[in-house]
Write a protein that holds these residues in place. Structure first.
Motif, PDB file in Angstrom:
ATOM      1  N   ALA A 510       0.828  -1.210   0.000  1.00 35.92           N
ATOM      2  CA  ALA A 510       0.000   0.000   0.000  1.00 35.92           C
ATOM      3  C   ALA A 510       0.860   1.256   0.000  1.00 35.92           C
ATOM      4  N   ALA A 511       1.888   1.277   0.853  1.00 34.52           N
ATOM      5  CA  ALA A 511       2.755   2.459   0.949  1.00 34.52           C
ATOM      6  C   ALA A 511       3.509   2.681  -0.360  1.00 34.52           C
ATOM      7  N   SER A 512       3.976   1.592  -1.000  1.00 34.44           N
ATOM      8  CA  SER A 512       4.714   1.719  -2.266  1.00 34.44           C
ATOM      9  C   SER A 512       3.808   2.258  -3.364  1.00 34.44           C
ATOM     10  N   TYR A 513       2.584   1.730  -3.418  1.00 40.18           N
ATOM     11  CA  TYR A 513       1.620   2.204  -4.427  1.00 40.18           C
ATOM     12  C   TYR A 513       1.350   3.701  -4.252  1.00 40.18           C
ATOM     13  N   LEU A 514       1.072   4.114  -3.027  1.00 37.33           N
ATOM     14  CA  LEU A 514       0.736   5.515  -2.771  1.00 37.33           C
ATOM     15  C   LEU A 514       1.929   6.435  -3.030  1.00 37.33           C
ATOM     16  N   LEU A 515       3.118   5.972  -2.671  1.00 31.82           N
ATOM     17  CA  LEU A 515       4.323   6.772  -2.918  1.00 31.82           C
ATOM     18  C   LEU A 515       4.538   6.979  -4.411  1.00 31.82           C
ATOM     19  N   LEU A 516       4.555   5.882  -5.176  1.00 29.33           N
ATOM     20  CA  LEU A 516       4.840   5.987  -6.609  1.00 29.33           C
ATOM     21  C   LEU A 516       3.742   6.757  -7.341  1.00 29.33           C
ATOM     22  N   LYS A 517       2.513   6.594  -6.903  1.00 25.96           N
ATOM     23  CA  LYS A 517       1.402   7.352  -7.498  1.00 25.96           C
ATOM     24  C   LYS A 517       1.598   8.845  -7.242  1.00 25.96           C
ATOM     25  N   ASP A 518       2.019   9.178  -6.044  1.00 24.50           N
ATOM     26  CA  ASP A 518       2.261  10.575  -5.688  1.00 24.50           C
ATOM     27  C   ASP A 518       3.440  11.138  -6.483  1.00 24.50           C
ATOM     28  N   LEU A 519       4.534  10.364  -6.577  1.00 23.13           N
ATOM     29  CA  LEU A 519       5.718  10.839  -7.295  1.00 23.13           C
ATOM     30  C   LEU A 519       5.457  10.972  -8.789  1.00 23.13           C
ATOM     31  N   SER A 520       4.603  10.095  -9.339  1.00 25.72           N
ATOM     32  CA  SER A 520       4.354  10.126 -10.778  1.00 25.72           C
ATOM     33  C   SER A 520       3.646  11.404 -11.223  1.00 25.72           C
ATOM     34  N   VAL A 521       3.043  12.119 -10.291  1.00 24.12           N
ATOM     35  CA  VAL A 521       2.432  13.412 -10.628  1.00 24.12           C
ATOM     36  C   VAL A 521       3.517  14.398 -11.060  1.00 24.12           C
ATOM     37  N   SER A 522       4.656  14.374 -10.339  1.00 23.52           N
ATOM     38  CA  SER A 522       5.779  15.270 -10.670  1.00 23.52           C
ATOM     39  C   SER A 522       6.731  14.659 -11.690  1.00 23.52           C
ATOM     40  N   PHE A 523       6.804  13.320 -11.709  1.00 28.12           N
ATOM     41  CA  PHE A 523       7.740  12.634 -12.601  1.00 28.12           C
ATOM     42  C   PHE A 523       6.943  11.637 -13.446  1.00 28.12           C
ATOM     43  N   ALA A 524       6.471  12.130 -14.592  1.00 19.50           N
ATOM     44  CA  ALA A 524       5.557  11.329 -15.421  1.00 19.50           C
ATOM     45  C   ALA A 524       6.175  10.019 -15.877  1.00 19.50           C
ATOM     46  N   PHE A 525       7.518   9.969 -15.966  1.00 19.72           N
ATOM     47  CA  PHE A 525       8.165   8.746 -16.441  1.00 19.72           C
ATOM     48  C   PHE A 525       8.020   7.589 -15.448  1.00 19.72           C
ATOM     49  N   LEU A 526       7.505   7.870 -14.237  1.00 17.29           N
ATOM     50  CA  LEU A 526       7.275   6.807 -13.263  1.00 17.29           C
ATOM     51  C   LEU A 526       5.920   6.131 -13.462  1.00 17.29           C
ATOM     52  N   SER A 527       5.052   6.719 -14.276  1.00 10.40           N
ATOM     53  CA  SER A 527       3.686   6.199 -14.419  1.00 10.40           C
ATOM     54  C   SER A 527       3.635   4.707 -14.755  1.00 10.40           C
ATOM     55  N   PRO A 528       4.504   4.196 -15.645  1.00 10.55           N
ATOM     56  CA  PRO A 528       4.431   2.759 -15.954  1.00 10.55           C
ATOM     57  C   PRO A 528       4.670   1.858 -14.746  1.00 10.55           C
ATOM     58  N   LEU A 529       5.317   2.376 -13.697  1.00 11.94           N
ATOM     59  CA  LEU A 529       5.563   1.552 -12.506  1.00 11.94           C
ATOM     60  C   LEU A 529       4.284   1.305 -11.713  1.00 11.94           C
ATOM     61  N   VAL A 530       3.301   2.233 -11.853  1.00  9.32           N
ATOM     62  CA  VAL A 530       2.068   2.133 -11.063  1.00  9.32           C
ATOM     63  C   VAL A 530       1.019   1.412 -11.898  1.00  9.32           C
ATOM     64  N   HIS A 531       1.168   0.096 -12.005  1.00  9.26           N
ATOM     65  CA  HIS A 531       0.254  -0.661 -12.854  1.00  9.26           C
ATOM     66  C   HIS A 531      -0.948  -1.202 -12.084  1.00  9.26           C
ATOM     67  N   LEU A 532      -0.955  -1.013 -10.745  1.00 14.91           N
ATOM     68  CA  LEU A 532      -2.134  -1.390  -9.961  1.00 14.91           C
ATOM     69  C   LEU A 532      -3.147  -0.252  -9.983  1.00 14.91           C
ATOM     70  N   ASN A 533      -4.400  -0.554  -9.658  1.00 19.16           N
ATOM     71  CA  ASN A 533      -5.323   0.536  -9.344  1.00 19.16           C
ATOM     72  C   ASN A 533      -5.811   0.328  -7.915  1.00 19.16           C
ATOM     73  N   PHE A 534      -6.217   1.411  -7.290  1.00 23.16           N
ATOM     74  CA  PHE A 534      -6.475   1.375  -5.856  1.00 23.16           C
ATOM     75  C   PHE A 534      -7.581   0.388  -5.494  1.00 23.16           C
ATOM     76  N   ILE A 535      -8.657   0.377  -6.277  1.00 16.01           N
ATOM     77  CA  ILE A 535      -9.791  -0.506  -5.946  1.00 16.01           C
ATOM     78  C   ILE A 535      -9.348  -1.969  -5.957  1.00 16.01           C
ATOM     79  N   ALA A 536      -8.603  -2.352  -6.999  1.00 15.00           N
ATOM     80  CA  ALA A 536      -8.141  -3.743  -7.087  1.00 15.00           C
ATOM     81  C   ALA A 536      -7.227  -4.082  -5.916  1.00 15.00           C
TER      82      ALA A 536
END
Length: 896
Positions: A510-536
């Motif tokens: 959970a912490a990793s997902y939230l961190l990377l999701k937060d960072l990807s707002v400023s660093f768009a190149f991180l978006s591919p790392l966040v392949h989960l969605n919160f509901i799932a």
């Protein structure tokens, strides 16, 4: 209004289809007209409807320019990653050489964020039109987001170089160098390597980092050849320490490297050219002999080279000494208590530790205490460097304290000095940490960048949530983080590793997902790392409450709750469930705004009913929320609240004794104790409650076995003030072992002065006695050493005892003395019924007790039996199997 707009769009699509509009019909103005339609759709919130119409139209008219443009631009505005439609559209106009439209489309795409495709295409357009300045600006943007693009990075570097912008050129050359290493293009790597070495020969850490990457990605041979370039540069600049370090790395890659072995011998000769035994030690170590293992030879040489006239050494028995003579195989050393001691070179190598002139032990032995104290106190940075370097350049703050307190700094001085030291270790770029232990500090020859310092701390840190804090600090502090940042990529990869498919969802997921999701707002190149969605992810959590408790980071908890509210339909029920582990007013405020007052009342009631599992929530609600109308609506009542808190007090005492969650239970115990006794909750209850309620409350207090009897006694006296005939079940005073000692101010000051004297004077003096005794030699027959150690044990034991007693002391306020009954601070006159004689006693505590002068402790058997007796009351006391009966004649206040 939106229906009209949708009809217009449908008409446009039909017209395009039926008239078979060609590409020649499209111009920039035509696309601007389409953009105005999109602006109107956005205002009327009709974008999704238009996209649906266009997607349906493309299912049977796949080459519709209007449908492709509308669908693609709406997808971009909604951050949908798939840009295939627009890529296809741009390609159509490129193929037909409509470059002005290509530029317009690329610029429109870039309005929604950087795109490799759009930037490359736009760059080709500028290149075709010979718009050099615009071309290079586009390339600058491209290399920021494309971590594979090396050739363009090199072109940017060469342009900056021509314009004498060396710092900018260096940045681009470094980018190109890393990317060529990744592509395994060694010729390109070597070309840029030599250029950077020419510009910045001092940037050794960078070159070491790159050569390590070359060894992993290309080969160790290629890495060695690059290191030779660095070695030649260091040798040229006379930096023999770094040159030797580089040669050791080359020999680690290939210990049979003849060049490196010869050169390291030459460097040793240059470095130690004034050493009287240099050639002998080279010969003894067989450094020049190819049959000897080179690493063993180097180690042997470096052990021997430490021994020369004037150097300092340390012996575990004789302490610090200075070499006064080296004659062949004989060495003469002056130790402080063993002058002109002679030993063989072989024995010296085995038995002595070499000390640098600036080693803390040498300074203690050669500098006056006053001078060293002044230097250390006023220059903590110097002191830290000196002490860390003293221990192989690896030292923690505990070791620093051992070396300084009390021999250099007092315990009181250490507190403020330690605060300054921690700030220096954190912020000063010359201090780093060990790769294996974040608590072990090192001193750098060259300043660390903020980026390297935080990265090194991240690698050394082992705790997950501490790493989380460090990457946040890194993202906050480091400017212009780019996709090919090795440091940032390694850090984010650590957290991405917790997001693998089919892994159980725990606090780290959970912490990793939230961190990377937060960072990807400023660093768009991180978006591919966040392949989960919160509901799932949320649906795969087995125990939500337990997982949430284990989130040891407040921002992560806050982000988790925000995602719940955003995506989970019954978020209010989940907030109620998680409240005991969040304990913030914001949760209650959000529940109020959602109209969940009844649920809040039920939650408050439930926390008190299930106080064992919600102990922190009970304390928080009482402290922060008891004035709110919803707390009153829970209908708990004062007595029930008090009884719940007493149960919590007893529960936490018991779990502390059983060593269960000791830190948390001590925290709660302290808070509950403060509410009940220091904030006078129980006193107020006794003053306002009826007899039956007091019986219930006091019975529970009496059953708390670990509660200080002094508190029970004080409570009992308050009850007796209100109900003099109150009958107690059992006695409070039977427990003579108390957690709190009632003491007079005079005795407290006396004990504190005694403790201060031992710590400030007696212990330092004893340490000197032990040091002197150690210098006398053999400990087995050393009477001075044994006596000094026995004294040390006595002093340490006394300090511990005094600290414990002072910690338990409760100062007595003479103005509160109560003469209506026998209590602390009273003088009582008794009549001995056997002979009618008066006996006068002063009731104080164990510290003041003086039986010869009729001063007795309230905790002694006789003092305990006297407590709470009233004037005229008779009682009996047994002394040496003889029963004596007394009558209380008079009670007066003692003169304190």
């Amino acid at each position: 209004m939106s229906e009209t707009l949708l009809k217009d769009v449908q008409d446009m699509l039909n017209e395009e289809k039926f008239t078979r509009a060609t590409l020649s019909n499209y111009s920039i103005d035509r696309f601007k007209e389409l953009d105005s339609v999109l602006d109107s759709a956005k205002k009327e919130r009709a974008l999704n409807d238009i996209k649906s119409i266009c997607d349906e139209h493309l299912s049977h008219s796949k080459n519709s320019i209007i449908a492709i443009y509308f669908s693609g631009m709406i997808a971009l505005s909604q951050n949908i990653i798939d840009d295939a439609a627009l890529v296809n559209l741009v390609g159509i106009f490129v193929d037909n050489h409509k470059l002005s439209i290509v530029k317009y489309l690329c610029e429109r795409i870039l309005e929604y964020g950087e795109s490799k495709f759009a930037l490359r295409t736009l760059g080709e357009c500028y290149k075709n039109d010979n718009e050099e300045d615009k071309l290079f600006e586009v390339w600058k943007r491209l290399v920021k987001i494309d971590s594979d693009e090396a050739d363009i990075a090199k072109l940017l570097a060469e342009r900056a170089e021509k314009q004498s912008e060396i710092d900018e050129a260096t940045d681009y050359f470094k980018k190109a160098l890393h990317r060529y290493v990744n592509k395994q293009l060694f010729t390109n790597v070597r070309e840029i390597w030599l250029k950077l070495l020419d510009y910045h020969p001092e940037d050794i850490d960078f070159f070491l980092s790159v050569q390590n990457k070359v060894a992993k990605n290309i080969s160790s041979d290629k890495a060695s050849s690059l290191l030779v370039d660095v070695y030649n540069s260091c040798r040229k600049h006379g930096d023999f320490n770094t040159a030797i370090m580089i040669l050791k790395l080359i020999l680690n890659y290939d210990e049979r490297d003849v060049f490196a072995r010869k050169e390291i011998t030459d460097c040793f000769r240059q470095k130690y050219e004034r050493h009287s035994q240099l050639e002998d030690y080279i010969k003894i170590s067989n450094l020049t002999q190819s049959w000897r293992n080179v690493h063993e030879a180097i180690l042997d040489f470096e052990k021997h080279i430490a021994f020369d006239k004037g150097n300092f050494v340390y012996h575990r028995t004789w302490g610090v000494g200075r070499i006064t003579k080296v004659d062949g195989d004989d060495i003469v050393i002056d130790f402080s208590k063993k002058r002109s001691h002679s030993m063989s070179l072989k024995m010296a190598v085995d038995a002595l530790q070499k000390l640098e002139k600036m080693h803390i032990w040498v300074l203690k032995a050669t500098m006056s205490r006053e001078k060293l104290h002044e230097k250390v106190k006023n220059d903590p940075e110097w002191a830290l460097k000196m002490i860390i370097k003293s221990f192989d350049n690896l030292c923690d703050i505990k070791r620093v304290k051992v070396e300084l307190v009390p021999s250099v700094l007092s315990a009181g001085e250490w507190a403020s000095w330690n605060t300054k030291a921690h700030a220096i270790l954190k912020d000063n770029p010359l201090f780093g940490v060990s790769a294996d232990n974040i608590n072990m500090h090192t001193v750098r020859e060259r300043s660390l960048s903020k980026e390297e310092k935080l990265y090194n701390e991240f690698k050394a840190e082992k705790k997950f949530f501490n790493r989380l804090s460090l990457i946040r600090e890194y993202a906050r502090e480091i400017k212009n983080i780019e996709p090919d940042s090795d440091h940032f990529n390694e850090m984010t990869a650590f957290f991405a590793g917790y997001l693998k498919p089919n892994m159980p969802v725990n606090e780290y997921t959970a912490a990793s997902y939230l961190l990377l999701k937060d960072l990807s707002v400023s660093f768009a190149f991180l978006s591919p790392l966040v392949h989960l969605n919160f509901i799932a992810m949320f649906e795969r959590i087995d125990n939500l409450s337990l997982m949430f408790q284990r989130l040891k980071d407040e921002k992560t908890k806050k982000d988790f709750l925000a995602q719940i509210k955003l995506f989970i339909p019954d978020w209010q029920d989940i907030y109620i469930k998680l409240f005991p582990y969040v304990l913030t007013e914001s949760i209650i405020d959000e529940l109020k705004q959602a109209g969940c007052e009844n649920k809040i009342v039920a939650m408050i009631r439930g926390c008190f009913e299930n106080y064992r599992n919600n102990r922190e929530a009970v304390v928080w609600l009482y402290r922060n929320y008891r004035e709110d109308p919803l707390f009153a609506a829970a209908g708990l009542g004062d007595e029930r609240i008090i009884i719940t808190l007493i149960h919590l007090l007893e529960l936490t005492y018991r779990e502390i004794d059983n060593h269960r969650d000791t830190a948390d239970n001590k925290k709660i115990n302290k808070q509950v104790y403060s509410i009940l006794f220091k904030e006078n909750m129980l006193d107020d209850c006794i003053d306002s409650a009826g007899r039956e309620a007091i019986v219930r409350v006091y019975t529970l207090v009496e059953d708390v076995k670990d509660l200080d009897p002094a508190n029970k006694l004080k409570l009992k006296n308050r009850i007796l003030d209100k109900y003099p005939d109150f009958k107690f079940l059992g006695t409070v005073e039977k427990d003579a072992v108390t957690r709190t000692l009632i003491v007079t101010i005079a005795k407290y000051d006396e004990k504190q002065k005694q403790l201060d004297r031992i710590v400030a004077e007696d212990i330092p003096a004893n340490s000197k006695e032990i040091a002197f005794a150690l210098s006398l030699g053999d400990l087995r027959e050393n009477a001075e050493y044994k006596a000094a150690k026995e004294k040390q044990e006595i002093l340490n034991s006394t300090v511990t005892k005094l600290k414990n007693e002072i910690e338990c002391a409760q100062l007595f306020d003479p103005s509160t003395v109560n003469t209506s009954r026998v209590s602390f601070g009273t003088v009582v006159t008794l009549v001995n019924e056997a002979d009618g004689a008066d006996e006068v006693y002063t009731i104080l505590g164990p510290w003041e007790s003086d039986p010869d002068n009729k001063v007795i402790s309230y905790l002694s058997p006789f003092g305990n039996s006297l407590m709470s007796k009233h004037r005229g009351e008779k009682f009996s006391f047994e002394i040496n199997d003889e029963k004596v009966t007394y009558t209380v004649k008079e009670i007066a206040a003692a003169n304190l």
